[in-house]
Design a protein around this motif. Structure first.
Motif, PDB file in Angstrom:
ATOM      1  N   LEU A 338       0.852  -1.188   0.000  1.00  0.00           N
ATOM      2  CA  LEU A 338       0.000   0.000   0.000  1.00  0.00           C
ATOM      3  C   LEU A 338       0.893   1.245   0.000  1.00  0.00           C
ATOM      4  CD1 LEU A 338      -2.964   1.098   0.270  1.00  0.00           C
ATOM      5  CD2 LEU A 338      -2.472   1.323   2.727  1.00  0.00           C
ATOM      6  N   PRO A 339       0.795   2.104  -0.994  1.00  0.00           N
ATOM      7  CA  PRO A 339       1.583   3.342  -0.983  1.00  0.00           C
ATOM      8  C   PRO A 339       1.132   4.244   0.163  1.00  0.00           C
ATOM      9  CG  PRO A 339       0.671   2.907  -3.167  1.00  0.00           C
ATOM     10  CD  PRO A 339      -0.018   1.989  -2.212  1.00  0.00           C
ATOM     11  N   GLY A 352      -2.924   5.968  -2.313  1.00  0.00           N
ATOM     12  CA  GLY A 352      -3.597   5.242  -3.386  1.00  0.00           C
ATOM     13  C   GLY A 352      -4.035   3.881  -2.884  1.00  0.00           C
ATOM     14  N   ASP A 353      -4.416   3.024  -3.801  1.00  0.00           N
ATOM     15  CA  ASP A 353      -4.848   1.669  -3.442  1.00  0.00           C
ATOM     16  C   ASP A 353      -3.654   0.717  -3.509  1.00  0.00           C
ATOM     17  OD1 ASP A 353      -6.499  -0.395  -2.704  1.00  0.00           O
ATOM     18  OD2 ASP A 353      -7.815  -0.268  -4.460  1.00  0.00           O
ATOM     19  N   PHE A 354      -3.903  -0.553  -3.180  1.00  0.00           N
ATOM     20  CA  PHE A 354      -2.837  -1.549  -3.182  1.00  0.00           C
ATOM     21  C   PHE A 354      -2.219  -1.703  -4.568  1.00  0.00           C
ATOM     22  CE2 PHE A 354      -5.195  -3.035   0.605  1.00  0.00           C
ATOM     23  CZ  PHE A 354      -4.145  -3.150   1.505  1.00  0.00           C
ATOM     24  N   SER A 355      -1.010  -2.188  -4.584  1.00  0.00           N
ATOM     25  CA  SER A 355      -0.278  -2.355  -5.836  1.00  0.00           C
ATOM     26  C   SER A 355      -0.809  -3.502  -6.683  1.00  0.00           C
ATOM     27  CB  SER A 355       1.203  -2.585  -5.535  1.00  0.00           C
ATOM     28  OG  SER A 355       1.374  -3.748  -4.710  1.00  0.00           O
ATOM     29  N   SER A 356      -1.534  -4.436  -6.078  1.00  0.00           N
ATOM     30  CA  SER A 356      -2.077  -5.603  -6.785  1.00  0.00           C
ATOM     31  C   SER A 356      -3.302  -6.106  -6.023  1.00  0.00           C
ATOM     32  CB  SER A 356      -1.016  -6.717  -6.913  1.00  0.00           C
ATOM     33  OG  SER A 356      -0.599  -7.145  -5.634  1.00  0.00           O
ATOM     34  N   PRO A 357      -4.092  -7.001  -6.609  1.00  0.00           N
ATOM     35  CA  PRO A 357      -5.285  -7.497  -5.925  1.00  0.00           C
ATOM     36  C   PRO A 357      -4.950  -8.130  -4.577  1.00  0.00           C
ATOM     37  CG  PRO A 357      -5.346  -8.118  -8.225  1.00  0.00           C
ATOM     38  CD  PRO A 357      -3.987  -7.539  -7.978  1.00  0.00           C
ATOM     39  N   VAL A 358      -5.820  -7.885  -3.608  1.00  0.00           N
ATOM     40  CA  VAL A 358      -5.635  -8.394  -2.256  1.00  0.00           C
ATOM     41  C   VAL A 358      -6.241  -9.779  -2.131  1.00  0.00           C
ATOM     42  CG1 VAL A 358      -6.270  -8.045   0.166  1.00  0.00           C
ATOM     43  CG2 VAL A 358      -5.563  -6.101  -1.230  1.00  0.00           C
TER      44      VAL A 358
END
Length: 369
Positions: A338-339, A352-358
């Motif tokens: 998470l940035p 922002g949102d996570f770098s990839s699907p959680v």
């Protein structure tokens, strides 16, 4: 002498009957499927005596046809009732206990009665319309002769005729009518699947500028809360508490957005950590999803000296100093990062949102499938 001749003749006849293939005309010239059958009495050429089999008179068959047609009509009406009930009670009605009870009773009752009525009609058809007799066939040498193969078509058509399917239009039409709503049922049930998820599986409620709080509290976090190298805190996005959700988030939202914040010594970052991943940190504080990418257990155990994040369920291990790459266990991809940054007041916020699907790797994360 006469008796011997008669017995010899009977033996030859019996042998001929035993060798006759089912569906071929009997020696007597009858065109019924089974030797000895008539419109009123169905016999057979098997080893059982004819009196153990019986047929139905035309009047009995007509009465059976009408009873079966009534059952098939009931099946059609209740099947249509199922379709009506499905649209009468919307999918979200189950959230209301009373409406949910009525919905279950209406859908289950109409569908159950429709299936029962079709079964009852088929039972009446078999018992009161179709003839009853035993059929036997001797074991012949393979392959069958061409004339024996050709007899199958005749046998099949005569069987269809004796079943009443071709000769009883009322029963046939009501059966097809009864089956129509059941054919529609799977189509209308597709409404419950809802719209396609699109890219919803790839995103959470985290967004730029959203504050984070320590899990189980409403206290917003600052960088000073992780002042010591090796510190680790479980956190969630800040959300105003409500009567329905005292912690501000539903359990589903908590499961998707839970993170772990780790304070990393500056010299411990590994070369595998990309420049972008380093830019997503603040003051050597990194945030990773708390949800293991194997089967979704909470990966909340952290070993300070090795910077390993451990999932206790199946021992999947991730390297926090190297972008949470998998170093051991059944997980196949890193924990999403998470940035993070800070706002003007010094509070930690998402960038922002996570770098990839959680969550578990149930789809191809690279393709977003």
């Amino acid at each position: 002498m006469t008796d011997n001749t008669s017995n010899h003749h009977n033996n030859e006849a019996g042998a001929g009957d035993r060798d006759r293939v089912i569906g071929t005309p009997s020696p007597s010239g009858s065109d019924a499927i089974v030797a000895g059958t008539t419109e009123q009495q169905r016999g057979h050429d098997g080893p059982y005596p004819a009196e153990e089999t019986h047929g139905h008179s035309e009047e009995e068959q007509r009465r059976g046809e009408k009873v079966a047609a009534v059952w098939f009509t009931i099946a059609f009406l209740t099947g249509m009732g199922f379709v009506v009930a499905f649209f009468l009670f919307p999918p979200d009605s189950i959230s209301d206990p009373r409406m949910g009870q009525y919905s279950t009773m209406a859908l289950g009752g109409t569908l159950g009665l429709a299936l029962f009525a079709i079964g009852a009609g088929m039972t009446v058809w078999a018992r009161r319309v179709m003839p009853h007799y035993e059929v036997s066939s001797p074991y012949d040498e393979l392959p069958s002769a061409p004339e024996e193969k050709g007899s199958f078509g005749q046998f099949f058509m005569k069987g269809a005729d004796e079943s009443g399917f071709t000769r009883r239009p009322l029963m046939r039409r009501t059966l097809l009518l009864a089956m129509a709503p059941l054919g529609i049922a799977p189509i209308v049930l597709l409404r419950d699947t809802g719209p396609l998820p699109g890219d919803k599986l790839k995103h959470t409620m985290w967004e730029k500028g959203m504050h984070m709080v320590a899990e189980g509290t409403h206290r917003r976090l600052t960088a000073a809360d992780l002042e010591t190298d090796g510190s680790m805190i479980s956190a969630l996005p800040y959300s105003e508490p409500t009567a329905e959700h005292p912690h501000g988030l539903s359990l589903n939202e908590q499961a998707k957005t839970s993170i772990i914040l780790i304070k990393m010594p500056a010299e411990d970052w590994k070369p595998g950590m990309t420049e972008q991943q380093r830019n997503w940190t603040h003051d050597n504080i990194v945030a990773y999803s708390k949800i293991c990418t194997h089967v979704g257990c909470p990966a909340a155990l952290y070993e300070q000296t090795t910077h390993r994040i451990l999932c206790p369920c199946h021992q999947s291990t991730f390297d926090a100093a190297n972008g949470a790459e998998v170093v051991f266990g059944p997980a196949h991809r890193p924990l999403p990062q998470l940035p993070i940054t800070v706002d003007n007041e010094g509070y930690l916020v998402a960038d922002g949102d996570f770098s990839s699907p959680v969550g578990p790797t149930f789809w191809d994360a690279e393709k977003g499938e």
